[in-house]
Design a protein around this motif. Structure first.
Motif, PDB file in Angstrom:
ATOM      1  N   LEU A  79       1.088  -1.699   0.150  1.00 51.09           N
ATOM      2  CA  LEU A  79       0.016   0.021  -0.107  1.00 51.09           C
ATOM      3  C   LEU A  79       0.671   1.213   0.252  1.00 51.09           C
ATOM      4  O   LEU A  79       0.370   2.463  -0.348  1.00 51.09           O
ATOM      5  N   LEU A 201     -10.024  -5.345   9.250  1.00 58.72           N
ATOM      6  CA  LEU A 201     -10.662  -5.273  10.689  1.00 58.72           C
ATOM      7  C   LEU A 201     -11.743  -6.620  10.812  1.00 58.72           C
ATOM      8  O   LEU A 201     -11.646  -7.153  11.418  1.00 58.72           O
ATOM      9  N   TYR A 322      -8.710  -1.184  15.851  1.00 63.42           N
ATOM     10  CA  TYR A 322      -7.855  -1.478  15.249  1.00 63.42           C
ATOM     11  C   TYR A 322      -5.805  -1.634  16.372  1.00 63.42           C
ATOM     12  O   TYR A 322      -5.401  -2.752  16.114  1.00 63.42           O
TER      13      TYR A 322
HETATM   14  C1  LIG Z   1      -5.835  -0.314   6.646  1.00 59.52           C
HETATM   15  C2  LIG Z   1      -6.330   0.112   5.304  1.00 59.52           C
HETATM   16  C3  LIG Z   1      -7.730  -1.447   4.088  1.00 59.52           C
HETATM   17  C4  LIG Z   1      -8.268  -1.905   5.220  1.00 59.52           C
HETATM   18  O1  LIG Z   1      -8.993  -1.682   6.574  1.00 59.52           O
HETATM   19  P1  LIG Z   1     -10.197  -2.124   7.031  1.00 59.52           P
HETATM   20  O2  LIG Z   1     -10.493  -0.966   7.813  1.00 59.52           O
HETATM   21  O3  LIG Z   1      -9.192  -2.711   8.723  1.00 59.52           O
HETATM   22  O4  LIG Z   1     -11.183  -2.484   6.840  1.00 59.52           O
HETATM   23  C5  LIG Z   1      -8.271  -0.952   2.662  1.00 59.52           C
HETATM   24  N1  LIG Z   1      -7.456  -0.381   2.280  1.00 59.52           N
HETATM   25  C6  LIG Z   1      -6.416   0.583   2.834  1.00 59.52           C
HETATM   26  C7  LIG Z   1      -5.742   1.999   1.419  1.00 59.52           C
HETATM   27  C8  LIG Z   1      -6.141   0.877   3.693  1.00 59.52           C
HETATM   28  O5  LIG Z   1      -5.199   0.639   3.766  1.00 59.52           O
END
Ligand SMILES: *Cc1c(COP(=O)(O)O)cnc(C)c1O
Length: 341
Positions: A79, A201, A322
């Motif tokens: 990411l 999550l 989280y």
């Molecule tokens: C952490 C993240 C997720 C997952 O988010 P949750 O709220 O834990 O479901 C999805 N996309 C990106 C870009 C993230 O940084």
């Protein structure tokens, strides 16, 4: 290795949660955010089980996290994109970068990098290219064009605004897929699913929106061993700063877990164990917690399950769901309990 604290991990609950999210994602594929070591559960154990259930899209934050999963040979996206320092590893193809900035795009193009993903900012103002920088993508092989919701866990006007901004990108690039929803976004409805959802999550039993409350199961259950049992008399105090005073003679168990393990100080005088039977008394220490076990026989060496249902534990401790997951420390023995793998 015999750690005095263990994290019981329910593999069936994990894969059930993923299947539930996949169903809620409709025709979209359902991926998995497994950054921060699988939200504290252990990324490898999580990834093996989800891949076995059919998950084909995994998301981590950094290249070190991608490298740690390399032996599984799964499709992983990073990411945070690529810094110069990441390029040697990134070009091995161990994972796809999610390009976030014009400099990252230029770096990837200059290196002749292969397939990549791209993050577009639609209003969160955290990571991503702005919508009017789409022209930069010319010449890139974009697998997934994504954006991220800032307020999906609330009923905010931001959600519809980001949805509209993202939907307007359809057809404007040669990206193979579009992806917008995190866990909470999956509950916002099929409009938000596009081609791929990215829950984190909720896979791990977190409840980001009330609609998901009865659909998801707890996955991570911290347990700790009793190190000492003692009897304290009325008027005696327990723990640092003597914040708890016994109103009557009390049986106390001292557990092998503390805030260094992610059992945060917010649980002081608030948390419990054994399904509410054993209240936490006094301050949580770095390595130890005291329980009132007057209600039951509990001896040195016995194991006790801390109450850790995430929404309730978050409300009690003042931490987010989280933080309660990702804070789970290195001293736990992580033990998967179901026989799915
Ligand atoms: C952490 C993240 C997720 C997952 O988010 P949750 O709220 O834990 O479901 C999805 N996309 C990106 C870009 C993230 O940084």
């Amino acid at each position: 290795m015999t750690a005095p604290l263990r994290l019981r991990l329910d593999g069936q609950a994990l894969t059930d949660n993923w299947r539930t999210l996949a169903r809620m994602s409709g025709r979209a594929a359902c991926g998995a955010a497994i950054k921060a070591d699988g939200y504290g559960l252990g990324a490898i154990g999580v990834a093996i089980r989800l891949a076995d259930a059919g998950c084909r899209d995994f998301f981590v934050a950094t290249w070190a996290e991608a490298a740690a999963l390399a032996s599984l040979a799964l499709p992983v996206s990073v990411l945070h994109g690529v810094r110069e320092e990441d390029m040697a590893l990134a070009l091995t193809g161990v994972a796809r970068p999610v390009l976030n900035t014009a400099a990252q795009v230029a770096r990837w193009k200059a290196a002749g990098g292969g397939a990549c993903d791209v993050m577009i900012d639609t209003g969160m103002n955290r990571l991503g290219l702005s919508v009017d920088a789409l022209g930069l993508l010319e010449g890139l092989r974009v697998d997934t064009l994504m954006s991220h919701l800032a307020c999906a866990d609330e009923d905010s006007v931001m959600n519809a605004r980001q949805l509209a901004a993202f939907a307007a990108l359809a057809g404007r690039t040669r990206a193979r897929r579009l992806s917008l929803a995190n866990s909470a976004g999956v509950a916002l409805g099929s409009d938000y699913a596009f081609d791929l959802t990215r829950p984190g999550l909720a896979l791990y039993g977190g409840i980001p929106r009330a609609e998901m409350r009865d659909l998801l199961a707890q996955v991570a259950m911290p347990e700790a061993q009793v190190l000492q049992r003692r009897r304290v008399s009325a008027g005696d105090t327990v723990g640092y700063n003597a914040t708890w005073t016994a109103a009557r003679q009390t049986e106390v168990a001292i557990l092998n877990i503390g805030y260094a393990d992610g059992y945060f100080r917010g649980f002081s005088d608030a948390g419990s164990a054994g399904g509410g039977r054993f209240p936490v008394i006094g301050r949580v220490s770095m390595d130890l917690v005291a329980l009132d076990v007057t209600a039951a026989p509990m001896a040195e060496g016995d194991w006790v399950a801390l109450d850790y249902a995430l929404p309730e534990a978050a409300a009690l401790s003042g931490m987010s769901q989280y933080e309660l997951l990702t804070g789970l420390g290195a001293r736990f023995e992580r033990r998967w309990i179901s026989a799915t793998v």
